[in-house]
Motif scaffolding. Sequence first.
Motif, short mmCIF file in Angstrom:
data_model
loop_
_atom_site.label_atom_id
_atom_site.label_comp_id
_atom_site.label_asym_id
_atom_site.label_seq_id
_atom_site.Cartn_x
_atom_site.Cartn_y
_atom_site.Cartn_z
N GLU A 253 12.58 35.87 132.18
CA GLU A 253 13.62 36.72 131.58
C GLU A 253 13.32 38.08 131.68
OE1 GLU A 253 13.82 35.63 127.68
OE2 GLU A 253 14.57 33.52 127.93
N ASN A 300 16.29 39.77 125.72
CA ASN A 300 16.64 40.02 127.32
C ASN A 300 17.43 41.63 127.47
OD1 ASN A 300 16.26 37.17 126.95
ND2 ASN A 300 17.31 37.29 128.87
N GLN A 412 8.35 30.68 125.85
CA GLN A 412 9.27 31.68 125.08
C GLN A 412 8.93 32.96 125.38
OE1 GLN A 412 10.08 31.24 121.13
NE2 GLN A 412 10.86 33.26 120.96
N ASN A 414 9.51 36.14 125.28
CA ASN A 414 9.15 37.36 124.37
C ASN A 414 8.13 37.19 123.78
OD1 ASN A 414 10.16 35.57 122.70
ND2 ASN A 414 11.57 37.03 121.76
N THR B 17 15.30 37.05 114.15
CA THR B 17 14.18 36.76 115.44
C THR B 17 14.85 36.10 116.54
OG1 THR B 17 12.63 36.29 113.39
CG2 THR B 17 12.17 35.26 115.59
N TYR B 18 14.41 36.55 117.56
CA TYR B 18 15.33 36.41 118.71
C TYR B 18 14.48 35.15 119.40
CZ TYR B 18 17.06 37.00 123.61
OH TYR B 18 17.79 36.89 124.83
N LEU B 19 15.48 34.32 120.23
CA LEU B 19 15.07 33.38 120.80
C LEU B 19 15.25 33.21 122.19
CD1 LEU B 19 13.46 30.38 120.98
CD2 LEU B 19 15.65 29.45 120.71
N GLY B 20 16.46 33.37 122.62
CA GLY B 20 16.82 33.33 124.22
C GLY B 20 18.15 32.83 124.49
N ASP B 21 18.48 32.64 125.69
CA ASP B 21 19.53 32.09 126.08
C ASP B 21 20.06 30.88 125.21
OD1 ASP B 21 21.67 30.84 127.69
OD2 ASP B 21 20.83 31.50 129.56
N LEU B 53 20.56 33.33 121.44
CA LEU B 53 20.26 32.82 120.14
C LEU B 53 19.41 33.90 119.32
CD1 LEU B 53 19.70 29.36 121.39
CD2 LEU B 53 21.40 29.89 119.45
#
Lengths: 416, 93, 979
Positions: A253, A300, A412, A414, B17-21, B53
């Motif tokens: 990512e 991202n 993950q 990040n 809180t960020y997770l990703g796709d 997400l």
Amino acid sequence: MKFSGFRVFAEALRGHKGWKPLWRDPAPQSEYDVIIVGGGGHGLATAFYLAEVHGIRKVAVLEKGWLGSGNIGRNTTIIRSNYLLPGNQPFYEFSMKLWEGLEQAINFNAMVSQRGILNLYHSDGQRDAYRRRGNAMHLTGAGAELLDQDAVRRMYPWLNFENARFPIKGGLLQRRAGTARHDGVAWGYARAADLRGVDIIQNCEVTGFRIENGRVQGVETNRGTIGAKKVGVAVAGSSSRVMAQAGLRLPIESHVLQAFVTEGLKPAIDGVITFGAGHFYVSQSDKGGLVFGGDIDGYNSYAQRGNLPVVEDVLEGGMALMPRIGRARLLRSWAGLMDMSMDGSPIIDRTPVDGLYLNAGWCYGGFKATPASGYAFAHLLATDTPHETATAYRLDRFARGYVIDEKGVGAQPNLH
Amino acid sequence: MLIPHPLLGLRDAQEFTYLGDARLIERPTSGDEADLAEYVFQRDNPAGLHRELWFHEQGDRSWLVVTRNTLTHEILGAELARDVALARKEGTA
Amino acid sequence: MTRLQGGLIDRSRTLAFTFDGKRYQGHPGDTLASALLANGVRLVGRSFKYHRPRGIVAAGSEEPNALVTLREGARAEPNTRATVAELYDGLVARSQNHVGPLNFDLLAVNDLLSPFFAAGFYYKTFMWPRAFWEKLYEPAIRRAAGLGELSELSDPDAYDRGYLHADLLVIGAGPAGLMAALAAGRAGARVILADEDFRLGGRLLAESDRIDGAPAMEWVDTVRAELESLPNVRILPRTVVFGVYDHGIFGAVERVSDHLATPGGAVRQTLWRITAKRAILAAGATERHIPFADNDRPGVMLAGAMRAYANRWATAPGTAAPVAIFTNNDDGHRTASDLIARGVPVAAVIDARAGAQAQGEYRLMAGAQVVGTKGRLGLHSVSVETPAGRETLSVGALGVAGGWNPNVHLASHHRGRPVWDADKLAFVPGAGGPEGLIAAGACAGQGSTAEALADGLRAAGEALAQLGLSAPTVPLPQAGTRQDNVAPIWHVPGKRRAWVDFQNDVTVKDIALAHKENMRPVEHLKRWTTLGMATDQGKTANVTALAVMAELTGKSIPETGTTIFRPPYTGVSLGVLGGGDTGAHFRPRRLTPTHHWAKENGATFVEVGPWMRAQYFTRPGETHWRQSVDREVLAVRAGVGLCDVTTLGKVDVQGTDAGVFLDRLYANAMASLKVGMVRYGLMLREDGIAYDDGTCARLAEDHYVVTTTTANAGPVYRNMEFARQCLWPELDVQLISTTDAWAQIAVAGPKSRDLLTRLVDDFDLSNEVFPFMACAPLTICGGLRARLFRISFSGELAYELAVPARYGHALMARLMEAGADLGATPYGTEALGVLRIEKGHAAGAELNGQTTGQMLGLGRMVSKKKDAIGNVMSRREGLAAETRILVGLQPVDASAVVVPGSHLFEQGAPRNLDHDQGWITSACHSPHVGSSIGLGFLRNGAERMGEVITAANPLQGSEVALRVVPSHFVDPEGGRLRD
């Protein structure tokens, strides 16, 4: 032209009339033995080692902007080989050794400065983890010292020992680590590669790959099609975008990492210091600016800019660790795009497309790897076998279960 | 950044809180190692619109699917992830 | 020196200050710079590289030269621009970056050596011998570099942060900004007006302009009064908006008390995070200079600054001698007129334009250029090349007017590229800047007062329309309009050095050298020469440098490049960006329900993530922590111990599908758990790596309580919500974190049952009725709601008792009281750690995110029959091939110490990575075993029981021979906990 003190002296006496361009601006040829996509640190280093070590000189480096415009010119200049896992530590130690001889190898002063890096710990558990790491470093000859609180206090008496939320208990010190002048690294490799016949082509953006029967034939660019027997991609931050043109999805990512520098100050911080209870690391440049950073913004992004919460988070850490910096001023902040991989470790490997090679996934740690990355990628491009220090950086390690996860946080990006 | 929470309106991204796709919703049920490896590790990582997400951790604890442009950070909308997941399951059922 | 007439200073009060130890006087309204000039001080600093004597150049935050260290001791503030430092009584400032006195800087030798110090010289030398870089060259460079000195003392001042919301943020309170704020304020919009100056008015403060026939400041005062009266308008003077972030969020710093000797009880500065639906950028413009030979002497200033010092601060430019103006546009003539009006003698206006016309009573030298200057520590003459020949003018100051650069900075923070306006010869904001940001006034190229007023009103109308508010009718005030008619004269060619970037000593020659060496892209130019990298971020230099490079390459300026700017707009203190959350307040401190009880009972606390936990309890006579810990451990093994385990995460799981749900979350089965029973659970990450462990208690068919490790309480709950909302939304299951709701106390040891029997209300604790791994809701102490779990981390007969959090303190006290005769002993995290190592239980050091169930010896828990998170991926080749497994380690020599973090080797094997067989995760002194013991992961460990291996710790130069033993040092059969 060889750079030297004598040369500088002689040119000064004759009004600097004799200096030559650091590199040519050649038009692209129709075909090369190897094309490197990406004129950043890793791409330029790869081109240099292809020419220098493997005698492959019909090489072009294609850069969509100006050379060195990516992360090589946006990082916080730290070099170190203080890794834990066997997939990483020998590689970064190899890189450190290349740093130690870099300037003589490329005849360019990249200001490699072994000022030491001190990773602070704040709990017994962190100390034990650093001990495991420090021992791994000793096992590869990288060297390390485990300092207790008194030893840290002797080095940096002005750290916050008195009123800390997470008291400093000690630190892991690698004296051979330090900093290097980031732009100088790019320029030095570029000049050295150019002198060995490599064509560095700026403002040349790759817009596609020519692939026939599963084998790469060259690249499409905004300056026309350029043929190549082999193509190596080293475009960290944009790896997914570029490799998508070859139909590949990556375990990566893109994230944004901010960096900061203060106004120039007289020498205040001798080495590199990292906070173990927050996101903050700092060193001081030769010009006097405190160069520091923290965590990635965490979402991202391809925007090359970050947001205020992370700025505040970084300075909370900075002020908590070293309250003396409160009255220094931030001069400039910027951001770079990170190839955040799924295990926090890089990829140097062949791809499912014959003749197409990938150098990617450097997370926020690509700068220190520049020499070894270039060396190992050149080795792979030239010999089709991974360099002995980079055998673990395989693209299929995720599916097969051989991840190299220094932080132990899993898939993950990040969190790495 | 500000995230337009479908129930709570504009909220500071710091609450999340960020997770990703958002494709992480689409967990394979085949039990096949290769399918799961693809699901766990591979990403489109687009430069442009990205459905992703975010967890309202300092808020109502809902997971959101936010549509955001990764080049500009512009946010085009947000949905409750539960609704997205339910719609998907109904669609495939 | 005497002050000129007029000005915006309060002559009724006098302020004393010192500069380099010498005493001076000024007035309220002065900056340090204006007060220095009024006292005839021209030399204020030294340049970065050549240590050239330097004076004040500008009148605002763009100042490149006049950097001083303000204040002393812990409050010393290096690199403060004298031009924005508000004068206060008792101000102390020192000049910087010189060795010896300011007027005789020993490092000025660098100036003599300047031929050797051309752009980029250091990349070409200092490479031999290698070791000399760190030892010799670099220390010398570092000592010479830098500007001011940072104190080693902690910053004593407080900082704060705040959040503001507005419909419209107006940045800059000059004519455009004031007009915009007025229109929006009258329209009822919530307006924030921020300006970096301490007085509103912007450029009007520095001008002799008239608005509606009266002095402009009367209009400013009227507008300010109206804005102050509007409840929907907030004015933030002394506030710099330093950056634009996503979605209309702006970073701003208010200098709350920097204009006072000390902040007193106030904060020094406040960080404002301003969220605005729209913003108007009315940041004005910055004058540029024209490089010519030796143009950096003290006394050479920007003409507009000279005008500002005369009009606003009533001071001549640090000299009683006549001044001259060098200009390529009409604005230079305005300066001459204003100076004459204030009584400053003007020797001549040197206008590079051949056809220039005088606009007042002064000598005009048209078609002329300044080609040299004299005066080592302060200008005393300039040499002028005129069509008629060369002439020397005796002057004490020279004002240089090279045209104005719009302050496009914030408009380019989102990589919006400024565009070149060929008429105005300036970059103006282009497309692609921050969403919702409208540039107005001089920063949009509308620089005359009349234009700025009109443009501010226009921008307000645009913003209000976008906000859905109707614009009020605001009459446009009448003001002067003018054109600068700037000519494209960017520098004066010559043989001597002509400075482009004053602070970093970048000259036209350096740019020519960069061109010769093919450092032509503007970013290469900047990085090679350090142009624009100084504290002023190239505000006065960048565009001029571009023009010089354009001339060298034969391209136009826009073809040569643009420069975009990054935050911050001007330097912002690191202290304020930290927002005040420093020291012990760096992060919140979570206290357990028994914290105060523990404190009263001799506890030493330790940071455990966000929590403070009791580490051990010191009893009278104990002088070393080990004494306390050993005593606590033995008390648990022999009697009963009490430990607050509230910090373990607790999640309440309810619903008809709760069992199914947990089955999918845990690697082992949970749906089959009987009501009233507890099961140990292992959670994997989806990639198959061990993630967290804890217990799952089934209180009812549709009700479970699960626990997590302290460290993962947040993340595990988040993942559970992810699973519930995103993966299996069709399940009937609800979750809530109850970590804070219940105080939980471990009651452990052979006498724990005896103790609990004394507290429970009519509850049968017998082994038959309430066996190992039983759980139940119950009441204690005569009706207090509680939950009891018979689980054990220590390996002893043990329970965990949970009560509503507010009763935690009382429960601990009651348990101690009731168990006094049983020897009830509180124990802390250290004893907890010893007990679990003795029992071979994994904790954070083993569950470090790099280990598998198989490595932890829990491989069989990973069910092959069901699909749970991580179960499939845990079978990947690389994970399955892993043979390192958790073992116990005991020193062969009982007096030896097991050191965690040591690596494991076969005896005699080479100490390198190829022979590395594992590592020690945890170790402690075991009072039970009577020696140091440890846990570690060892290759093929299960088959190596009894083998003697080496634990190597080369980091600290130690090695120990260890015997491989089972990881259960205590009661391997598990009889005690089932008793």
